[in-house]
Design a protein around this motif. Structure first.
Motif, PDB file in Angstrom:
ATOM      1  N   GLN A   9       0.877  -1.161   0.000  1.00  0.00           N
ATOM      2  CA  GLN A   9       0.000   0.000   0.000  1.00  0.00           C
ATOM      3  C   GLN A   9       0.915   1.211   0.000  1.00  0.00           C
ATOM      4  O   GLN A   9       1.759   1.360   0.863  1.00  0.00           O
ATOM      5  N   TRP A  10       0.751   2.045  -0.995  1.00  0.00           N
ATOM      6  CA  TRP A  10       1.615   3.199  -1.123  1.00  0.00           C
ATOM      7  C   TRP A  10       0.774   4.447  -1.118  1.00  0.00           C
ATOM      8  O   TRP A  10      -0.303   4.478  -1.705  1.00  0.00           O
ATOM      9  N   GLN A  11       1.266   5.478  -0.455  1.00  0.00           N
ATOM     10  CA  GLN A  11       0.628   6.783  -0.488  1.00  0.00           C
ATOM     11  C   GLN A  11       1.683   7.836  -0.756  1.00  0.00           C
ATOM     12  O   GLN A  11       2.820   7.719  -0.293  1.00  0.00           O
ATOM     13  N   LEU A  12       1.287   8.830  -1.503  1.00  0.00           N
ATOM     14  CA  LEU A  12       2.162   9.946  -1.816  1.00  0.00           C
ATOM     15  C   LEU A  12       2.496  10.677  -0.522  1.00  0.00           C
ATOM     16  O   LEU A  12       1.597  11.050   0.233  1.00  0.00           O
ATOM     17  N   PRO A  13       3.785  10.869  -0.224  1.00  0.00           N
ATOM     18  CA  PRO A  13       4.156  11.583   1.006  1.00  0.00           C
ATOM     19  C   PRO A  13       3.569  12.999   1.027  1.00  0.00           C
ATOM     20  O   PRO A  13       3.491  13.670  -0.003  1.00  0.00           O
ATOM     21  N   VAL A  20       3.713  17.706  -6.689  1.00  0.00           N
ATOM     22  CA  VAL A  20       3.100  16.867  -7.722  1.00  0.00           C
ATOM     23  C   VAL A  20       1.950  17.623  -8.379  1.00  0.00           C
ATOM     24  O   VAL A  20       1.783  17.593  -9.604  1.00  0.00           O
ATOM     25  N   GLY A  21       1.171  18.339  -7.587  1.00  0.00           N
ATOM     26  CA  GLY A  21       0.093  19.163  -8.142  1.00  0.00           C
ATOM     27  C   GLY A  21       0.624  20.232  -9.079  1.00  0.00           C
ATOM     28  O   GLY A  21       0.066  20.462 -10.158  1.00  0.00           O
ATOM     29  N   VAL A  22       1.721  20.874  -8.696  1.00  0.00           N
ATOM     30  CA  VAL A  22       2.336  21.887  -9.564  1.00  0.00           C
ATOM     31  C   VAL A  22       2.835  21.248 -10.855  1.00  0.00           C
ATOM     32  O   VAL A  22       2.643  21.795 -11.953  1.00  0.00           O
ATOM     33  N   ALA A  23       3.457  20.083 -10.752  1.00  0.00           N
ATOM     34  CA  ALA A  23       3.961  19.397 -11.954  1.00  0.00           C
ATOM     35  C   ALA A  23       2.811  19.017 -12.887  1.00  0.00           C
ATOM     36  O   ALA A  23       2.903  19.214 -14.104  1.00  0.00           O
ATOM     37  N   ILE A  24       1.730  18.488 -12.337  1.00  0.00           N
ATOM     38  CA  ILE A  24       0.587  18.118 -13.167  1.00  0.00           C
ATOM     39  C   ILE A  24      -0.023  19.365 -13.803  1.00  0.00           C
ATOM     40  O   ILE A  24      -0.366  19.368 -14.990  1.00  0.00           O
ATOM     41  N   GLY A  25      -0.146  20.438 -13.044  1.00  0.00           N
ATOM     42  CA  GLY A  25      -0.661  21.690 -13.604  1.00  0.00           C
ATOM     43  C   GLY A  25       0.221  22.223 -14.715  1.00  0.00           C
ATOM     44  O   GLY A  25      -0.264  22.675 -15.751  1.00  0.00           O
ATOM     45  N   GLY A  26       1.540  22.151 -14.524  1.00  0.00           N
ATOM     46  CA  GLY A  26       2.470  22.606 -15.563  1.00  0.00           C
ATOM     47  C   GLY A  26       2.373  21.773 -16.824  1.00  0.00           C
ATOM     48  O   GLY A  26       2.371  22.297 -17.935  1.00  0.00           O
ATOM     49  N   LEU A  27       2.278  20.458 -16.654  1.00  0.00           N
ATOM     50  CA  LEU A  27       2.116  19.584 -17.822  1.00  0.00           C
ATOM     51  C   LEU A  27       0.789  19.851 -18.527  1.00  0.00           C
ATOM     52  O   LEU A  27       0.717  19.862 -19.754  1.00  0.00           O
ATOM     53  N   VAL A  38      -4.434  12.715 -13.160  1.00  0.00           N
ATOM     54  CA  VAL A  38      -5.207  12.946 -11.936  1.00  0.00           C
ATOM     55  C   VAL A  38      -5.554  11.633 -11.235  1.00  0.00           C
ATOM     56  O   VAL A  38      -5.493  11.547 -10.009  1.00  0.00           O
ATOM     57  N   GLY A  39      -5.893  10.598 -11.992  1.00  0.00           N
ATOM     58  CA  GLY A  39      -6.234   9.306 -11.388  1.00  0.00           C
ATOM     59  C   GLY A  39      -5.116   8.750 -10.525  1.00  0.00           C
ATOM     60  O   GLY A  39      -5.340   8.447  -9.337  1.00  0.00           O
ATOM     61  N   PRO A  40      -3.908   8.599 -11.076  1.00  0.00           N
ATOM     62  CA  PRO A  40      -2.806   8.106 -10.232  1.00  0.00           C
ATOM     63  C   PRO A  40      -2.515   9.015  -9.044  1.00  0.00           C
ATOM     64  O   PRO A  40      -2.168   8.535  -7.963  1.00  0.00           O
ATOM     65  N   LEU A  41      -2.676  10.335  -9.227  1.00  0.00           N
ATOM     66  CA  LEU A  41      -2.462  11.253  -8.111  1.00  0.00           C
ATOM     67  C   LEU A  41      -3.460  10.970  -6.989  1.00  0.00           C
ATOM     68  O   LEU A  41      -3.077  10.857  -5.819  1.00  0.00           O
ATOM     69  N   LEU A  42      -4.729  10.841  -7.331  1.00  0.00           N
ATOM     70  CA  LEU A  42      -5.750  10.579  -6.311  1.00  0.00           C
ATOM     71  C   LEU A  42      -5.519   9.233  -5.623  1.00  0.00           C
ATOM     72  O   LEU A  42      -5.706   9.112  -4.410  1.00  0.00           O
ATOM     73  N   LEU A  43      -5.111   8.230  -6.393  1.00  0.00           N
ATOM     74  CA  LEU A  43      -4.789   6.939  -5.784  1.00  0.00           C
ATOM     75  C   LEU A  43      -3.611   7.083  -4.823  1.00  0.00           C
ATOM     76  O   LEU A  43      -3.597   6.496  -3.739  1.00  0.00           O
ATOM     77  N   GLY A  44      -2.627   7.880  -5.225  1.00  0.00           N
ATOM     78  CA  GLY A  44      -1.467   8.116  -4.367  1.00  0.00           C
ATOM     79  C   GLY A  44      -1.810   8.895  -3.114  1.00  0.00           C
ATOM     80  O   GLY A  44      -1.108   8.813  -2.110  1.00  0.00           O
ATOM     81  N   ARG A  48      -9.984   5.827  -2.442  1.00  0.00           N
ATOM     82  CA  ARG A  48     -10.378   4.497  -2.880  1.00  0.00           C
ATOM     83  C   ARG A  48     -11.902   4.454  -2.999  1.00  0.00           C
ATOM     84  O   ARG A  48     -12.607   5.255  -2.389  1.00  0.00           O
ATOM     85  N   GLY A  49     -12.389   3.509  -3.751  1.00  0.00           N
ATOM     86  CA  GLY A  49     -13.821   3.265  -3.832  1.00  0.00           C
ATOM     87  C   GLY A  49     -14.611   4.452  -4.344  1.00  0.00           C
ATOM     88  O   GLY A  49     -14.197   5.166  -5.251  1.00  0.00           O
ATOM     89  N   ARG A  50     -15.768   4.656  -3.740  1.00  0.00           N
ATOM     90  CA  ARG A  50     -16.674   5.714  -4.208  1.00  0.00           C
ATOM     91  C   ARG A  50     -16.052   7.098  -4.069  1.00  0.00           C
ATOM     92  O   ARG A  50     -16.318   7.971  -4.892  1.00  0.00           O
ATOM     93  N   ALA A  51     -15.241   7.332  -3.045  1.00  0.00           N
ATOM     94  CA  ALA A  51     -14.596   8.642  -2.897  1.00  0.00           C
ATOM     95  C   ALA A  51     -13.667   8.917  -4.085  1.00  0.00           C
ATOM     96  O   ALA A  51     -13.639  10.025  -4.619  1.00  0.00           O
ATOM     97  N   TYR A  52     -12.917   7.900  -4.500  1.00  0.00           N
ATOM     98  CA  TYR A  52     -12.029   8.032  -5.663  1.00  0.00           C
ATOM     99  C   TYR A  52     -12.838   8.303  -6.922  1.00  0.00           C
ATOM    100  O   TYR A  52     -12.548   9.219  -7.684  1.00  0.00           O
ATOM    101  N   LEU A  53     -13.872   7.496  -7.141  1.00  0.00           N
ATOM    102  CA  LEU A  53     -14.667   7.629  -8.356  1.00  0.00           C
ATOM    103  C   LEU A  53     -15.418   8.950  -8.417  1.00  0.00           C
ATOM    104  O   LEU A  53     -15.487   9.592  -9.472  1.00  0.00           O
ATOM    105  N   ALA A  54     -15.978   9.377  -7.304  1.00  0.00           N
ATOM    106  CA  ALA A  54     -16.695  10.650  -7.276  1.00  0.00           C
ATOM    107  C   ALA A  54     -15.743  11.814  -7.546  1.00  0.00           C
ATOM    108  O   ALA A  54     -16.063  12.727  -8.320  1.00  0.00           O
ATOM    109  N   THR A  55     -14.576  11.772  -6.934  1.00  0.00           N
ATOM    110  CA  THR A  55     -13.596  12.837  -7.140  1.00  0.00           C
ATOM    111  C   THR A  55     -13.107  12.852  -8.588  1.00  0.00           C
ATOM    112  O   THR A  55     -12.978  13.914  -9.198  1.00  0.00           O
TER     113      THR A  55
END
Length: 131
Positions: A9-13, A20-27, A38-44, A48-55
């Motif tokens: 189980q991994w989470q973004l520190p 990471v948000g700045v990098a994604i915005g720049g890209l 955005v999907g991998p970011l939210l997973l990181g 999970r589950g409905r919270a992930y899908l709704a977001t």
């Protein structure tokens, strides 16, 4: 991939989240792949589950709307594109509703795997189309 096999189980520190948000915005501003990232970011971030899908659903509609608004402000949007933009917006919302209905018909284990595999597949497809 390790998460798919339930070995890790991994989470973004927390310290990296802003960067990471700045990098994604720049890209997104320079080349447009924000939706794929955005999907991998939210997973990181641990969604999970409905919270992930709704977001993700809200993010998809907002990214689409924000891009169209940016084009309009920059003068790169014509009213002749409006029917296509509205159709895509409705398709995003309809797809999210259909996906939510289908989710109730699959096992929680399969749903969890699909949450992890789908962003990988979308990223792979996006890269393959660029090559």
């Amino acid at each position: 991939l390790a998460q798919v096999r339930r070995r890790a189980q991994w989470q973004l520190p927390a310290a990296a989240r802003g960067w990471v948000g700045v990098a994604i915005g720049g890209l997104a501003a320079t080349s447009g792949p924000a939706g794929v990232l955005v999907g991998p970011l939210l997973l990181g971030l641990g969604y999970r589950g409905r919270a992930y899908l709704a977001t993700m659903s809200i993010a998809a509609v907002l990214l689409h709307s924000g891009r169209v608004l940016g084009y309009a402000v920059g003068g790169a949007f014509s009213l002749t594109l409006l029917p296509s933009v509205l159709l895509l917006t409705l398709a995003l919302i309809a797809g999210n509703r259909i996906g939510d209905a289908l989710r109730h018909r699959i096992s929680p284990a399969l749903a969890a795997r699909l949450e992890l595999v789908a962003p990988l597949a979308a990223t792979g497809l996006a890269v393959a189309l660029l090559l």
